[in-house]
Design a protein around this motif. Structure first.
Motif, PDB file in Angstrom:
ATOM      1  N   CYS A 174      11.435 -35.565  62.052  1.00 43.46           N
ATOM      2  CA  CYS A 174      11.018 -36.716  62.859  1.00 43.46           C
ATOM      3  C   CYS A 174      10.007 -37.622  62.165  1.00 43.46           C
ATOM      4  O   CYS A 174       9.991 -38.833  62.411  1.00 43.46           O
ATOM      5  N   CYS A 175       9.133 -37.040  61.345  1.00 41.08           N
ATOM      6  CA  CYS A 175       7.926 -37.761  60.926  1.00 41.08           C
ATOM      7  C   CYS A 175       8.090 -38.444  59.573  1.00 41.08           C
ATOM      8  O   CYS A 175       8.739 -37.921  58.666  1.00 41.08           O
ATOM      9  N   ASP A 176       7.449 -39.593  59.461  1.00 41.66           N
ATOM     10  CA  ASP A 176       7.418 -40.312  58.188  1.00 41.66           C
ATOM     11  C   ASP A 176       6.382 -39.707  57.246  1.00 41.66           C
ATOM     12  O   ASP A 176       6.592 -39.648  56.038  1.00 41.66           O
ATOM     13  N   ARG A 233      11.969 -42.111  68.041  1.00 37.53           N
ATOM     14  CA  ARG A 233      12.287 -43.028  66.933  1.00 37.53           C
ATOM     15  C   ARG A 233      12.527 -44.442  67.449  1.00 37.53           C
ATOM     16  O   ARG A 233      12.102 -45.427  66.824  1.00 37.53           O
ATOM     17  N   GLU A 289       5.468 -46.424  62.872  1.00 32.59           N
ATOM     18  CA  GLU A 289       5.375 -45.208  62.064  1.00 32.59           C
ATOM     19  C   GLU A 289       5.230 -43.983  62.968  1.00 32.59           C
ATOM     20  O   GLU A 289       4.590 -44.037  64.017  1.00 32.59           O
ATOM     21  N   ASP A 349      10.601 -47.783  66.387  1.00 28.67           N
ATOM     22  CA  ASP A 349      11.324 -48.963  65.915  1.00 28.67           C
ATOM     23  C   ASP A 349      10.943 -50.211  66.707  1.00 28.67           C
ATOM     24  O   ASP A 349      11.009 -51.335  66.196  1.00 28.67           O
ATOM     25  N   LYS A 382      15.418 -41.999  59.271  1.00 33.24           N
ATOM     26  CA  LYS A 382      14.089 -42.580  59.102  1.00 33.24           C
ATOM     27  C   LYS A 382      14.196 -43.932  58.399  1.00 33.24           C
ATOM     28  O   LYS A 382      15.098 -44.143  57.580  1.00 33.24           O
TER      29      LYS A 382
END
Length: 508
Positions: A470-472, A448, A287, A452, A251
């Motif tokens: 996977c998640c922010d 991802r 995000e 990006d 991440k």
């Protein structure tokens, strides 16, 4: 002492044109045992169980049931022999009632007519045996959620009183509560002496349920072993033929609180039809925001409202800082708004199964690929081939129906058709449901990468590990509301579960 197998497949082969689905594969299962069948999508698992269930005939090999060689040329012959199969693709008729579906192949009759009272009793008994007494036998199937339909499918199989029960990703669409009911049911059926063949890509389920495991790869049987005697890493290596570390892409650093720029998507007080209540959310470019919570808490409706499917949505939606009236999916996917939705059920909502792989991939981008209302074939071919290469879609011929692809490759097509539009906002509804470990990792890396590259991604998943890896940030939904935001060190399975059950609010 090893139990005598109730069912054996010996040196079974099946080809579709030039594609080898099974090659001299063997398999055996015993009564009173849960036998897990493992492998990537395209490994031959679905073909194997279709042969057992009489859906397809093998080109070569033998089927031996209770010591007698059999040949099933029709699913009803397998059912009569005591084999019931619950496929990943539901076989229910949505316009009919639950009771009609459960008894559809052999309804009770009286004076030549269907005995509705007897049919209802049979349905009630089957639903009770499946642990789904809360489903009304006279309810139309189309009124049920995907999770409830899956429970009806299980009840339908049990109504046939099978000796062998085959489940193909039967828990992939279920809520946590329903999964627990199914696990209890399968353990009870095992004690009653049923042979249970269980296909799942969820290694935790295999660890909890399975007595035996068989691994298939590229249409061939690789190994059979007792559950617990091989590590997950060893099992996965057998499945994919190479070493793989089950890790999520790294991440980026957390977004600074004073970061400049408007969110890619923002909602203020979003509400709908007593299912969504005052949803405030902001997602920035780059995000990945997760939607957590138990199934059916408004996550699906939230995605549908953002994609312009629902009518009567209250509140405000802002895209890149500007108010946006997303009134329908055509407007949502337009260049102006740039929203894409990958639905939860690829078979019914994501694909046109009889159409070709090529046509499915270009379907969402026809406006972009057309000139003066005429499809530019050269542009279409170039766009499709780029997506096929980027997502490593395995298809013998792009002109083949998309229904002929494995589940993982079908899911790649569902995602790929939106990438041609270069969406700025990507809504993913359980995108890895029912696909293998290798393909999951490809999708994690793709998501991802898209983030990006500047896309804002929202991901709903029933797999807590996906949300964490996977998640922010994750917004946990409960009863149509966001009850908690989790990020950083707070984003743990314990916090997700307790928030999904709304325990913090109850304690407060």
């Amino acid at each position: 002492m090893a139990l005598e197998p109730i069912l054996r497949l010996v040196d079974v082969s099946k080809r579709y044109g030039g594609v080898r689905a099974l090659e001299r594969a063997s398999f055996a299962c015993a009564p009173g045992r849960i036998h897990a069948v493992l492998g990537e999508n395209g490994a031959g698992k679905s073909t194997l169980i279709k042969i057992m269930a009489g859906v397809v005939l093998p080109d070569e090999g033998r089927i031996v049931l209770e010591g007698t060689e059999r040949r099933f040329s029709h699913p009803q012959e397998a059912v009569a022999a005591g084999i019931a199969c619950i496929f990943q693709e539901l076989s229910l008729m949505p316009d009919l009632s639950v009771a009609d579906n459960i008894c559809i192949t052999n309804p009770p009759r009286r004076f030549g007519l269907i005995d509705r009272k007897a049919q209802r009793r049979i349905a009630e008994a089957a639903l009770a045996r499946a642990g789904a007494e809360d489903i009304h036998p006279l309810a139309p199937v189309e009124s049920l959620t995907l999770s409830r339909r899956q429970m009806v499918e299980i009840a339908k199989a049990l109504a046939r009183d099978p000796k062998i029960l085959i489940l193909d990703e039967a828990t992939s669409a279920l809520t946590t509560a329903d999964v627990e009911r199914v696990f209890s049911l399968l353990k009870r059926l095992r004690r009653e002496g049923l042979a249970i063949i269980y296909i799942s890509h969820r290694m935790k389920e295999i660890a909890e349920l399975a007595d035996d495991c068989s691994v298939f790869r590229n249409g061939s049987h690789v190994a059979t072993f007792e559950a617990g005697t091989r590590s997950d890493a060893e099992t996965i290596e057998m499945m994919i033929g190479r070493d793989i570390a089950h890790a999520f892409p790294p991440k980026p650093p957390p977004r600074a609180a004073d970061a400049v720029g408007a969110p890619a998507l923002e909602t203020r007080g979003l509400s709908w039809n007593n299912r969504l209540h005052d949803i405030d959310m902001a997602v920035w470019p780059g995000e990945i925001v997760g939607l957590g919570g138990l199934d059916g808490q408004g996550q699906r409706e939230f995605f549908l409202s953002l994609f312009g499917v629902l009518r009567g949505v209250a509140g405000e939606v802002r895209l890149a800082g500007h108010p946006a009236a997303v009134r329908d999916p055509r407007r949502a996917k337009s260049t102006r708004f740039g929203i894409a939705l990958v639905p939860e059920d690829r078979k019914t909502d994501g694909l046109m199964l009889p159409m070709s792989v090529k046509d499915n991939l270009s379907l969402a981008a026809l406006d972009r690929l057309s000139r003066a209302g005429v499809l530019a074939s050269a542009d279409e071919a170039q766009a499709v081939s780029q997506i096929v290469r980027r997502l490593s879609i395995k298809a013998p011929d792009l002109g083949d129906p998309v229904a002929t692809l494995s589940g993982g490759n079908q899911q790649k097509v569902v995602i790929g058709k939106w990438l041609i539009n270069a969406p700025r906002i990507l809504l993913l509804n359980d995108p890895t449901r029912g696909i293998d470990v290798g393909t999951k990792q490809e999708i994690y890396a793709l998501v991802r990468t898209l983030a990006d590259e500047g896309a804002a991604v929202m991901l709903y998943s029933t797999d807590y590990a996906e949300l964490i890896g996977c998640c922010d940030r994750v917004a946990v939904f409960y009863d149509g509301r966001i009850v908690r935001w989790l990020a950083g060190a707070e984003l743990t399975e314990r916090a997700l579960v307790s928030s999904a059950l709304n325990l913090e609010r109850a304690a407060a």
